[in-house]
Design a protein around this motif. Structure first.
Motif, PDB file in Angstrom:
ATOM      1  N   THR A  52       0.818  -1.228   0.000  1.00 59.54           N
ATOM      2  CA  THR A  52       0.000   0.000   0.000  1.00 59.54           C
ATOM      3  C   THR A  52       0.851   1.278   0.000  1.00 59.54           C
ATOM      4  O   THR A  52       0.336   2.355  -0.271  1.00 59.54           O
ATOM      5  CB  THR A  52      -0.963   0.052   1.211  1.00 59.54           C
ATOM      6  N   THR A  60      -4.196   2.935  -2.614  1.00 60.69           N
ATOM      7  CA  THR A  60      -4.366   3.294  -1.199  1.00 60.69           C
ATOM      8  C   THR A  60      -4.253   4.801  -0.975  1.00 60.69           C
ATOM      9  O   THR A  60      -5.106   5.415  -0.334  1.00 60.69           O
ATOM     10  CB  THR A  60      -3.326   2.537  -0.345  1.00 60.69           C
ATOM     11  N   ARG A  61      -3.188   5.399  -1.508  1.00 62.77           N
ATOM     12  CA  ARG A  61      -3.022   6.850  -1.261  1.00 62.77           C
ATOM     13  C   ARG A  61      -4.141   7.647  -1.932  1.00 62.77           C
ATOM     14  O   ARG A  61      -4.596   8.666  -1.415  1.00 62.77           O
ATOM     15  CB  ARG A  61      -1.627   7.336  -1.670  1.00 62.77           C
ATOM     16  N   GLU A  63      -7.301   6.631  -2.518  1.00 65.65           N
ATOM     17  CA  GLU A  63      -8.548   6.481  -1.741  1.00 65.65           C
ATOM     18  C   GLU A  63      -8.481   7.300  -0.445  1.00 65.65           C
ATOM     19  O   GLU A  63      -9.456   7.944  -0.057  1.00 65.65           O
ATOM     20  CB  GLU A  63      -8.794   5.006  -1.424  1.00 65.65           C
ATOM     21  N   ARG A  64      -7.293   7.267   0.188  1.00 66.40           N
ATOM     22  CA  ARG A  64      -7.142   8.042   1.436  1.00 66.40           C
ATOM     23  C   ARG A  64      -7.383   9.519   1.194  1.00 66.40           C
ATOM     24  O   ARG A  64      -8.048  10.191   1.983  1.00 66.40           O
ATOM     25  CB  ARG A  64      -5.725   7.876   1.972  1.00 66.40           C
ATOM     26  N   SER A  65      -6.827  10.046   0.104  1.00 66.57           N
ATOM     27  CA  SER A  65      -6.987  11.492  -0.135  1.00 66.57           C
ATOM     28  C   SER A  65      -8.442  11.812  -0.499  1.00 66.57           C
ATOM     29  O   SER A  65      -8.969  12.853  -0.105  1.00 66.57           O
ATOM     30  CB  SER A  65      -5.975  12.008  -1.167  1.00 66.57           C
ATOM     31  N   SER A  68     -10.261  11.888   2.851  1.00 68.52           N
ATOM     32  CA  SER A  68     -10.076  13.085   3.699  1.00 68.52           C
ATOM     33  C   SER A  68     -10.749  14.304   3.099  1.00 68.52           C
ATOM     34  O   SER A  68     -11.332  15.100   3.841  1.00 68.52           O
ATOM     35  CB  SER A  68      -8.604  13.392   4.032  1.00 68.52           C
ATOM     36  N   LYS A  94      -7.154   3.434   6.941  1.00 72.53           N
ATOM     37  CA  LYS A  94      -7.967   4.552   6.437  1.00 72.53           C
ATOM     38  C   LYS A  94      -9.099   4.905   7.389  1.00 72.53           C
ATOM     39  O   LYS A  94      -9.811   5.878   7.198  1.00 72.53           O
ATOM     40  CB  LYS A  94      -8.606   4.155   5.099  1.00 72.53           C
ATOM     41  N   THR A  97      -9.755   8.484   9.605  1.00 72.86           N
ATOM     42  CA  THR A  97     -10.313   9.620   8.842  1.00 72.86           C
ATOM     43  C   THR A  97     -11.832   9.554   8.835  1.00 72.86           C
ATOM     44  O   THR A  97     -12.519  10.540   9.109  1.00 72.86           O
ATOM     45  CB  THR A  97      -9.831   9.572   7.362  1.00 72.86           C
TER      46      THR A  97
END
Ligand code: SAH
Ligand code: AVI
Length: 341
Positions: A52, A60-61, A63-65, A68, A94, A97
């Protein structure tokens, strides 16, 4: 607060009969195939976490952004006070968040990999000390018993990471319906779904330069040797990634680099050079196809978010009973026929 519940009853050193069955059956059928869920033993979960963070693994990065940026919109749509049930929670990376945004009444991480779930829950309870956490160890494709403590709470399912893509379409529909049945009436689902994009980008995401994904795939053979008294020679296999255009999916295989013979649980197997064991599918969805999939699974999309490049989708959907019937018009038609003389 932390409370533990298990849907399985295995002692530490006991072999999971489902693993034994899936491996012996998967090595005997043609083409050979072992379900993706068995990648996640303790070491497999550590390797997945490393995946990830790889530069090639954009999922992963991204979806995380998205999560947020969309957190307050998501919270406005879900309202606060729901129990959040996460399917395939892994390291729950994740989750903070989402949890900080939706102010949940409880958090229920569900995962098949027991080694990892406790560690991640311990970390989460440090970040959110007032949150009630009820981990469930179990297979989300089967019957899941949710903790009694959340029985009367409204529910928000969280299914991130595009794990839904690891299921072929009929199995994905069954899984979504199972999730709808588990969560019950009036529930909502926040789901991450990877989008179709250039084949080069996709192939690189599953065949990284550092060989972490290769190690993750080959670890399945290591697990077979350890847990099922196998004699599979690891150096005779290599990680192979293919794009299957007809099925709109990335496929991971373990390819025999030479003719090879081995045994698992006393059963002998031989594979010719070039033969493969199919170990994972990762289906990619255009936004409209994702919407059709969700509806077939009993969920009506109500909002979706993506990133600047349109790489990944996060969709919020609500459970709607009429969606459970695969063909409502057909249902109406047959009723009309019933009434004809
Ligand atoms: N949600 C995390 C992890 C995704 S990896 C993320 O978005 O990054 C997929 C996770 O699903 C793993 O932790 C794996 O152990 C779990 N998993 C896979 N198949 C499962 C099944 N059938 N039942 C329960 N958990 C499963
Ligand atoms: C968890 N799942 C969605 C990952 C994927 O992208 O299919 C698993 C994975 N396996 C290797 N790389 C990523």
């Amino acid at each position: 607060m932390l409370l533990c519940q298990s849907n399985r009853h295995l002692d530490f050193a006991e072999i999971d009969p489902a693993f034994r069955h899936d491996v012996l059956n998967g090595l005997s059928i043609r083409p050979r195939a072992i379900p993706a869920r068995w990648h996640y033993d303790r070491w497999g979960s550590v390797l997945f976490d490393a995946i990830t963070t790889l530069p090639e693994y954009y999922l992963t990065r991204t979806e995380r952004s998205i999560l947020s940026k969309a957190a307050s919109e998501i919270a406005a749509l879900t309202g606060s006070g729901r129990a959040v049930i996460e399917f395939g929670s892994g390291s729950s990376a994740k989750t903070p968040t989402l949890l900080s945004a939706v102010n949940p009444s409880a958090y229920v991480p569900v995962d098949i990999c027991t080694d990892f779930i406790w560690k991640s829950v311990e970390q989460l309870s440090k970040t959110l000390p007032n949150l009630s956490i009820y981990p469930v160890e179990g297979d989300f494709t089967g019957e899941l018993r949710l903790p009694a403590a959340i029985q009367s709470m409204p529910r928000l399912g969280f299914f991130p990471g595009s794990t839904i893509g690891n299921f072929v379409v009929p199995a994905a529909v069954d899984l979504l319906r199972n999730i709808a049945a588990t969560l019950g009436e009036g529930s909502m689902l926040l789901i991450g779904i990877d989008r179709l994009k250039s084949m080069d980008v996709l192939l690189r995401a599953y065949d990284d330069a550092q060989g972490i994904t290769a190690a993750f795939n080959l670890n399945l053979l290591r697990r077979i040797n350890r847990e099922l008294k196998g004699s599979v020679p690891l150096d005779a296999f290599r990680h192979l990634v293919r794009w299957n255009d007809a099925e709109v999916r990335i496929e991971m295989h373990l390819e025999a680099a030479c003719d090879v013979r081995f045994a698992v649980e006393g059963c002998s197997f031989s594979m010719a050079k070039g033969e493969t064991i199919h170990t994972k599918n990762s289906l990619k969805y255009r936004p409209r196809d994702a919407s059709v999939l969700l509806r077939a699974g009993g969920w009506t999309p109500i909002a979706d978010w993506t990133d600047d490049k349109g790489l990944f989708s996060v969709v919020l959907a609500k459970e709607e009973p009429h969606n459970r019937h695969p063909d409502p018009l057909q249902q109406v038609k047959s009723h009309e026929n019933d009434e004809m003389p």
